[in-house]
Structure formats: C-alpha cells, structure tokens
Design an enzyme around this catalytic site. Structure first.
Site, short mmCIF file in Angstrom:
data_model
loop_
_atom_site.label_atom_id
_atom_site.label_comp_id
_atom_site.label_asym_id
_atom_site.label_seq_id
_atom_site.Cartn_x
_atom_site.Cartn_y
_atom_site.Cartn_z
N HIS A 195 -3.02 7.33 2.51
CA HIS A 195 -3.35 6.09 2.13
C HIS A 195 -4.73 5.86 2.68
CE1 HIS A 195 -3.71 1.94 1.27
NE2 HIS A 195 -3.46 1.58 2.34
N ASN B 173 -9.98 0.12 0.54
CA ASN B 173 -8.64 0.11 0.62
C ASN B 173 -8.28 -0.58 -0.80
OD1 ASN B 173 -5.90 -0.17 0.82
ND2 ASN B 173 -5.96 -1.05 2.86
N CYS C 68 0.94 -1.11 0.14
CA CYS C 68 -0.04 -0.02 -0.06
C CYS C 68 0.93 1.23 -0.15
CB CYS C 68 -1.05 -0.01 1.18
SG CYS C 68 -2.03 -1.33 1.30
N1 ACO Z 1 -17.80 -8.14 10.51
C1 ACO Z 1 -18.28 -8.50 11.89
N2 ACO Z 1 -17.39 -8.69 12.89
C2 ACO Z 1 -16.17 -8.81 12.61
C3 ACO Z 1 -15.64 -8.52 11.20
C4 ACO Z 1 -16.59 -8.34 10.07
N3 ACO Z 1 -16.28 -7.87 8.92
N4 ACO Z 1 -14.30 -8.65 11.34
C5 ACO Z 1 -13.91 -8.96 12.56
N5 ACO Z 1 -15.01 -9.08 13.16
C6 ACO Z 1 -15.27 -9.19 14.75
C7 ACO Z 1 -13.85 -9.97 15.17
O1 ACO Z 1 -13.85 -11.57 14.97
C8 ACO Z 1 -14.00 -9.71 16.69
O2 ACO Z 1 -14.81 -10.40 17.29
P1 ACO Z 1 -14.82 -11.11 18.81
O3 ACO Z 1 -14.72 -9.90 19.72
O4 ACO Z 1 -15.79 -11.80 19.09
O5 ACO Z 1 -13.43 -11.99 18.78
C9 ACO Z 1 -14.55 -8.20 16.77
O6 ACO Z 1 -15.05 -8.10 15.45
C10 ACO Z 1 -13.36 -7.23 16.92
O7 ACO Z 1 -12.40 -7.58 16.08
P2 ACO Z 1 -11.26 -6.72 16.02
O8 ACO Z 1 -10.15 -7.17 14.99
O9 ACO Z 1 -10.63 -6.53 17.45
O10 ACO Z 1 -11.67 -5.08 15.45
P3 ACO Z 1 -11.13 -3.75 15.27
O11 ACO Z 1 -11.74 -2.85 15.96
O12 ACO Z 1 -9.46 -4.07 15.70
O13 ACO Z 1 -11.31 -3.46 13.81
C11 ACO Z 1 -10.01 -3.63 11.85
C12 ACO Z 1 -10.65 -4.41 12.86
C13 ACO Z 1 -10.98 -2.79 11.12
C14 ACO Z 1 -9.27 -4.44 10.74
C15 ACO Z 1 -8.84 -2.67 12.48
O14 ACO Z 1 -7.96 -3.32 13.18
C16 ACO Z 1 -8.05 -1.77 11.34
O15 ACO Z 1 -8.73 -0.98 10.91
N6 ACO Z 1 -6.85 -2.10 11.34
C17 ACO Z 1 -6.17 -1.39 10.48
C18 ACO Z 1 -6.14 -2.30 9.12
C19 ACO Z 1 -5.80 -1.57 8.09
O16 ACO Z 1 -5.89 -0.50 7.80
N7 ACO Z 1 -5.11 -2.32 7.12
C20 ACO Z 1 -4.80 -1.98 5.94
C21 ACO Z 1 -3.32 -1.08 6.24
S1 ACO Z 1 -2.09 -1.63 5.32
C22 ACO Z 1 -2.51 -1.65 4.04
O17 ACO Z 1 -3.41 -1.13 3.34
C23 ACO Z 1 -2.28 -3.33 3.18
#
Ligand code: ACO
Length: 324
Positions: free
Chosen positions: A251, A281, A118
């Site tokens: 980004h 993304n 990315c």
């Molecule tokens: N729908 C519903 N529930 C979901 C989903 C979904 N799509 N995905 C995960 N969950 C659940 C998980 O299973 C978890 O459930 P649990 O509590 O029963 O175990 C709960 O939601 C919370 O999961 P987390 O991973 O803790 O959620 P978080 O608040 O961290 O959000 C996210 C996840 C959106 C991925 C966040 O961590 C984030 O944005 N991180 C940055 C990721 C990113 O930006 N990546 C790309 C950058 S680099 C690049 O571009 C390649």
C-alpha cells in the site's frame, strides 16, 4: 480445482497534478503552513492527482477497468463478477460496482462494493479469488477506486497533504495453475478511532464528522507491525521463502512505512514498487495502480512472484501472494 490468475491490469489518474509546492501555496492563502520539504521528508510524496469537481469514483473506475479489460483482451460481456473497493462511493446506493457495470455495458455479472478503506483492493482481490476457486465465477474484474479528495478536510494539514485520487483494476480468470497462491485478511475494529471518517447522512442531513481523521503516529505503528506479520504468515502458509519474492507491491501511504517494511522483511529496495511519490495515498486504488505501473513498464513479468499488501481504516490489513 480452479485458481485465479491476473490476466490484465489498468490504471487511471485524473489529469490535474498538484505538486507539493502548489498545494503549499494554496494552503498558504488560508494561513495554513506546510512545505514541499516537510511533506517529502515525512512521507516521500511529491505530488498527487486531484479529480475536478463533479468527477466521481465510478468514472475513474470505469477508465481503469477499460484499460484492464483491453490489456487482458477480455470484453465486458465476458465478466461474471465485478468487485469494486472504495470508501468514496458515488452514492449511498446502488453500489459503485453496479454503476461501473452499466458504464462498461455488462449485464448480469454479480457486482458489489467492498469497504475496507486502504485495504479494500486486497480484500476485493481475495474475495474474487475465493469466488473463482469455488467455481462461482470464471472471469472477474477487481477495482480499487477513490475520489479521496472529497473526504479530506482541506484545513487540516496533517491529513490533506497525504492523499490523492485515482483508480486501478485487474482482470482475473480461472486457470489450472496459480495465479493467486495465498491470501490473508485481518481487521481489528477496536482500533477504528485511529483512522476514520465518522459521518453519515440521516434524514437528509450530514451527521457526525464526514472528514477523514487520523492519528498518524498510531497508524504508522499499527501499519508496520500488522503488515510485517501478515507478510510472514502468508509466505509461511504458501511455503514460499520471503527471499523468493520478485516484487513487493505494498500500500502506497508513506515511503517511510514502505522502507521500514522492506528492511524488516529483508526485501531489497530494487524489489519494491513505489508510486507514492507520484500518486500520494490513493487508498483502495494504490495497490492496483502500483501493480499496473510496474507491469506496464516491464518490471513485473509473467511467472514472477508478487506480494501485495493493503492497510487502512477499520483497522484493516491484508496480503495477497500471486504468481503473475
Ligand atoms: N506541514 C507542516 N507541518 C506539519 C504538517 C504539514 N503538512 N502536518 C503536521 N505538521 C506538524 C505537526 O503539527 C507537528 O507540529 P508540532 O511539533 O509543532 O506539534 C509536527 O509537524 C510533527 O507532527 P507529527 O504528527 O508528529 O509528524 P510525524 O512525524 O508523525 O509525521 C505523518 C506525520 C506523516 C502523518 C506520519 O505520522 C505518518 O506517516 N503516519 C502514517 C500515516 C499514514 O500512512 N496514513 C495512511 C495509512 S492508512 C490509509 O492509507 C488510509
């Protein structure tokens, strides 16, 4: 001394739009639960564009490149450098840049791919800037393009809802005045495990796991810390106060990362370009697509200062400060 100036931009998104509701309904058929509310609240994403089966990165890239060349008023034959950032190339080789070169009808320009996930576009833009500053190129095409849907595990709801397909491009030309003022690229390979697609083809067989895997929370933390210090470093080296920046084009991974960064850098929401709600993304394509959207709707104007930032697998990150 020559500088590199952005003289045109273009973008292309595949026509099929998949809303959060449509994606949730699709995943539900496989007993995978997600919702528009979860995706919107955690990421700001409302929809993504997904390429049809068989559509390749070079095809999206060529459309974006043609739009950028038309915007710049430059013919493909004038290009002497083509750099394409992607993690989803058409082939193992030749590079996708060479395929785009052929589709554009250019012969002779140097053409190669950059792989920084990315961060790919800011890596490619900085590389092209260095070529032009060194006098090794005069007119460069820089593209970020992905069919990221091809490396998603559609059974993994924690990643498949986050990404989309698309391509963005800019044309750079040597100029007496900047142009690209300052840039900084960084990587920390020891963090590769937090975001990777650790597969390959060996002896005609896929080895390892070719799907994108991510530790979302670790990526979130790494992204905000690295991007904040990168923005500060670039502006300090350029002697430009952050407050002087007209537009921040980060980004487009997650609106929460973007808002956090904006607040940390003291950049008000009105100066931040956000497309993640519509594009999701698109990895290397996200920054040029956002830049192009804001140039075309008249927000980003000639003479303004723009800070672009990429962050992604590697772990990699980088910033480019440019006067439009
Ligand atoms: N729908 C519903 N529930 C979901 C989903 C979904 N799509 N995905 C995960 N969950 C659940 C998980 O299973 C978890 O459930 P649990 O509590 O029963 O175990 C709960 O939601 C919370 O999961 P987390 O991973 O803790 O959620 P978080 O608040 O961290 O959000 C996210 C996840 C959106 C991925 C966040 O961590 C984030 O944005 N991180 C940055 C990721 C990113 O930006 N990546 C790309 C950058 S680099 C690049 O571009 C390649």
């Amino acid at each position: 001394m020559s500088y590199a100036k952005i003289i045109g931009s273009g973008g292309y998104l595949p026509p099929r739009v998949v809303s959060n509701d449509e994606l949730a309904a699709e995943l539900a058929t496989r007993q995978i639960e997600t919702s528009d509310t979860w995706i919107t609240e955690r990421t700001g994403i409302r929809q993504r564009h997904i390429a049809d089966a068989g559509v390749t990165t070079s095809q999206l890239a060529t459309r974006a490149a043609q739009a950028a060349l038309a915007d710049a008023g430059v013919s493909a034959g004038e290009l002497d450098l083509i750099i394409l950032a992607t993690s989803t190339p058409d082939y193992i080789f030749p590079s996708t840049a060479c395929l785009v070169q052929a589709q554009l009808g250019n012969k002779g320009a140097a053409a190669f791919d950059v792989q920084a996930v990315c961060s790919g576009f800011v890596y490619a833009l900085t590389t092209a800037d260095s070529f032009i500053r060194a006098g090794r190129a005069r007119t460069a095409l820089v593209i970020g393009a992905e069919v990221f849907s091809s490396i998603l595990d559609w059974n993994d709801r924690s990643t498949c809802v986050l990404f989309g397909d698309g391509a963005g491009a800019v044309v750079l030309r040597a100029a007496e005045e900047p142009g690209i003022i300052e840039a900084q690229l960084n990587a920390d390979g020891s963090q590769m495990k937090i975001l990777h697609a650790a597969g390959n083809v060996v002896g005609g067989q896929v080895t390892g796991d070719p799907f994108l895997r991510m530790d979302g929370q670790a990526v979130f933390k790494m992204a905000v810390t690295s991007l904040a210090s990168s923005a500060q470093a670039v502006c300090e080296r350029a002697g430009v106060p952050l407050a002087d920046i007209d537009w921040f084009v980060p980004h487009q991974a997650n609106v929460r990362i973007i808002n956090f960064l904006g607040r940390k850098l003291g950049l008000p929401e009105e100066k931040v370009v956000v497309t993640v709600d519509k594009h999701a993304n698109t990895s290397a394509a996200s920054v040029p697509l956002a830049l192009d959207a804001a140039r075309r709707d008249g927000r980003i104007r000639p003479g303004q200062l723009v800070l672009m930032q990429g962050v992604g697998g590697g772990f990699t990150w980088g910033s480019v400060l440019a006067r439009m």
